[in-house]
Design a protein around this motif. Structure first.
Motif, PDB file in Angstrom:
ATOM      1  N   UNK A  34       0.830  -1.209   0.000  1.00 36.83           N
ATOM      2  CA  UNK A  34       0.000   0.000   0.000  1.00 36.83           C
ATOM      3  C   UNK A  34       0.867   1.264   0.000  1.00 36.83           C
ATOM      4  N   UNK A  35       0.437   2.265  -0.739  1.00 29.95           N
ATOM      5  CA  UNK A  35       1.111   3.554  -0.765  1.00 29.95           C
ATOM      6  C   UNK A  35       1.010   4.198   0.613  1.00 29.95           C
ATOM      7  N   UNK A  36       2.090   4.789   1.078  1.00 32.25           N
ATOM      8  CA  UNK A  36       2.083   5.475   2.362  1.00 32.25           C
ATOM      9  C   UNK A  36       2.423   4.586   3.549  1.00 32.25           C
ATOM     10  N   UNK A  37       2.819   3.356   3.289  1.00 33.29           N
ATOM     11  CA  UNK A  37       3.170   2.447   4.372  1.00 33.29           C
ATOM     12  C   UNK A  37       4.435   2.956   5.074  1.00 33.29           C
ATOM     13  N   UNK A  38       4.542   2.687   6.370  1.00 35.26           N
ATOM     14  CA  UNK A  38       5.718   3.131   7.128  1.00 35.26           C
ATOM     15  C   UNK A  38       6.759   2.022   7.203  1.00 35.26           C
ATOM     16  N   UNK A  39       7.992   2.419   7.411  1.00 35.72           N
ATOM     17  CA  UNK A  39       9.080   1.453   7.556  1.00 35.72           C
ATOM     18  C   UNK A  39       8.836   0.552   8.770  1.00 35.72           C
ATOM     19  N   UNK A  40       8.343   1.127   9.855  1.00 33.79           N
ATOM     20  CA  UNK A  40       8.091   0.321  11.052  1.00 33.79           C
ATOM     21  C   UNK A  40       6.958  -0.677  10.804  1.00 33.79           C
ATOM     22  N   UNK A  41       5.970  -0.290   9.997  1.00 27.06           N
ATOM     23  CA  UNK A  41       4.886  -1.203   9.647  1.00 27.06           C
ATOM     24  C   UNK A  41       5.387  -2.390   8.845  1.00 27.06           C
ATOM     25  N   UNK A  42       6.258  -2.123   7.872  1.00 34.81           N
ATOM     26  CA  UNK A  42       6.842  -3.208   7.078  1.00 34.81           C
ATOM     27  C   UNK A  42       7.722  -4.118   7.938  1.00 34.81           C
ATOM     28  N   UNK A  43       8.467  -3.521   8.852  1.00 36.65           N
ATOM     29  CA  UNK A  43       9.310  -4.313   9.744  1.00 36.65           C
ATOM     30  C   UNK A  43       8.458  -5.187  10.659  1.00 36.65           C
ATOM     31  N   UNK A  44       7.361  -4.653  11.157  1.00 34.56           N
ATOM     32  CA  UNK A  44       6.473  -5.433  12.026  1.00 34.56           C
ATOM     33  C   UNK A  44       5.877  -6.631  11.287  1.00 34.56           C
ATOM     34  N   UNK A  45       5.457  -6.408  10.041  1.00 34.99           N
ATOM     35  CA  UNK A  45       4.900  -7.509   9.242  1.00 34.99           C
ATOM     36  C   UNK A  45       5.971  -8.565   8.991  1.00 34.99           C
ATOM     37  N   UNK A  46       7.164  -8.137   8.626  1.00 40.16           N
ATOM     38  CA  UNK A  46       8.257  -9.077   8.383  1.00 40.16           C
ATOM     39  C   UNK A  46       8.621  -9.875   9.620  1.00 40.16           C
ATOM     40  N   UNK A  47       8.651  -9.222  10.752  1.00 42.94           N
ATOM     41  CA  UNK A  47       8.954  -9.903  12.015  1.00 42.94           C
ATOM     42  C   UNK A  47       7.875 -10.924  12.347  1.00 42.94           C
ATOM     43  N   UNK A  48       6.622 -10.565  12.117  1.00 47.37           N
ATOM     44  CA  UNK A  48       5.512 -11.486  12.379  1.00 47.37           C
ATOM     45  C   UNK A  48       5.578 -12.701  11.440  1.00 47.37           C
ATOM     46  N   UNK A  49       5.846 -12.461  10.161  1.00 50.05           N
ATOM     47  CA  UNK A  49       5.971 -13.575   9.209  1.00 50.05           C
ATOM     48  C   UNK A  49       7.125 -14.497   9.592  1.00 50.05           C
ATOM     49  N   UNK A  50       8.237 -13.904   9.990  1.00 52.04           N
ATOM     50  CA  UNK A  50       9.392 -14.703  10.398  1.00 52.04           C
ATOM     51  C   UNK A  50       9.055 -15.564  11.613  1.00 52.04           C
ATOM     52  N   UNK A  51       8.375 -14.988  12.580  1.00 55.83           N
ATOM     53  CA  UNK A  51       7.998 -15.731  13.785  1.00 55.83           C
ATOM     54  C   UNK A  51       7.068 -16.894  13.453  1.00 55.83           C
ATOM     55  N   UNK A  52       6.120 -16.669  12.546  1.00 57.40           N
ATOM     56  CA  UNK A  52       5.202 -17.742  12.150  1.00 57.40           C
ATOM     57  C   UNK A  52       5.928 -18.906  11.484  1.00 57.40           C
ATOM     58  N   UNK A  53       7.039 -18.609  10.808  1.00 53.86           N
ATOM     59  CA  UNK A  53       7.816 -19.637  10.109  1.00 53.86           C
ATOM     60  C   UNK A  53       8.914 -20.224  10.982  1.00 53.86           C
ATOM     61  N   UNK A  54       9.115 -19.659  12.163  1.00 57.45           N
ATOM     62  CA  UNK A  54      10.202 -20.115  13.022  1.00 57.45           C
ATOM     63  C   UNK A  54      11.549 -19.581  12.570  1.00 57.45           C
ATOM     64  N   UNK A  55      11.544 -18.450  11.875  1.00 54.96           N
ATOM     65  CA  UNK A  55      12.759 -17.845  11.344  1.00 54.96           C
ATOM     66  C   UNK A  55      13.075 -16.546  12.073  1.00 54.96           C
ATOM     67  N   UNK A  56      14.173 -15.940  11.657  1.00 57.68           N
ATOM     68  CA  UNK A  56      14.547 -14.605  12.105  1.00 57.68           C
ATOM     69  C   UNK A  56      14.538 -13.711  10.877  1.00 57.68           C
ATOM     70  N   UNK A  57      14.058 -12.485  11.013  1.00 54.75           N
ATOM     71  CA  UNK A  57      14.039 -11.544   9.899  1.00 54.75           C
ATOM     72  C   UNK A  57      15.442 -10.980   9.713  1.00 54.75           C
ATOM     73  N   UNK A  58      15.993 -11.160   8.506  1.00 51.32           N
ATOM     74  CA  UNK A  58      17.350 -10.695   8.227  1.00 51.32           C
ATOM     75  C   UNK A  58      17.390  -9.348   7.534  1.00 51.32           C
ATOM     76  N   UNK A  59      16.419  -9.098   6.650  1.00 45.48           N
ATOM     77  CA  UNK A  59      16.409  -7.836   5.910  1.00 45.48           C
ATOM     78  C   UNK A  59      15.028  -7.600   5.316  1.00 45.48           C
ATOM     79  N   UNK A  60      14.754  -6.341   5.026  1.00 44.04           N
ATOM     80  CA  UNK A  60      13.526  -5.948   4.340  1.00 44.04           C
ATOM     81  C   UNK A  60      13.898  -4.861   3.336  1.00 44.04           C
ATOM     82  N   UNK A  61      13.500  -5.066   2.078  1.00 45.69           N
ATOM     83  CA  UNK A  61      13.817  -4.112   1.020  1.00 45.69           C
ATOM     84  C   UNK A  61      12.525  -3.701   0.334  1.00 45.69           C
TER      85      UNK A  61
END
Length: 72
Positions: A34-61
Motif C-alpha cells: 500500500x502507498x504510504x506504508x511506514x518502515x516500522x509497519x513493514x518491519x512489524x509484518x516481516x517480524x511477524x511472518x518470520x515468527x510464524x515460520x520459526x525464522x529470524x528476519x534478516x532484511x527488508x527491502x
C-alpha cells in the motif's frame, strides 16, 4: 516533471539453518504494498511472518516502480 509511483513490493530475507540450499537465508517478495506504508509497519509484518515460520528476519527491502513522464 516528477516521478509517479506505479507499484510497490517488499522483499523479506528470512534467516534459518534449515535453508541449506544457500547461506541459511530465504528471500520472498510480496506484491501490492500500500502507498504510504511506514518502515516500522513493514518491519512489524516481516517480524511477524518470520515468527510464524520459526525464522529470524534478516532484511527488508522496499521495491518501488515509478513511471517516468515523457516530454511531448
Amino acid at each position: 516533471m516528477n516521478f509517479e509511483l506505479s507499484d510497490q513490493s517488499i522483499q523479506y530475507t528470512f534467516l534459518n539453518e534449515k535453508y541449506v540450499d544457500g547461506d541459511g537465508a530465504k528471500s520472498r517478495i510480496f506484491n501490492n504494498v500500500k502507498d504510504g506504508v511506514t518502515a516500522s509497519g513493514l518491519a512489524d509484518v516481516g517480524t511477524a511472518l518470520a515468527a510464524l515460520q520459526g525464522d529470524k528476519l534478516g532484511a527488508a527491502i522496499l521495491i518501488q516502480k515509478q513511471l517516468v513522464p515523457l516530454a511531448d
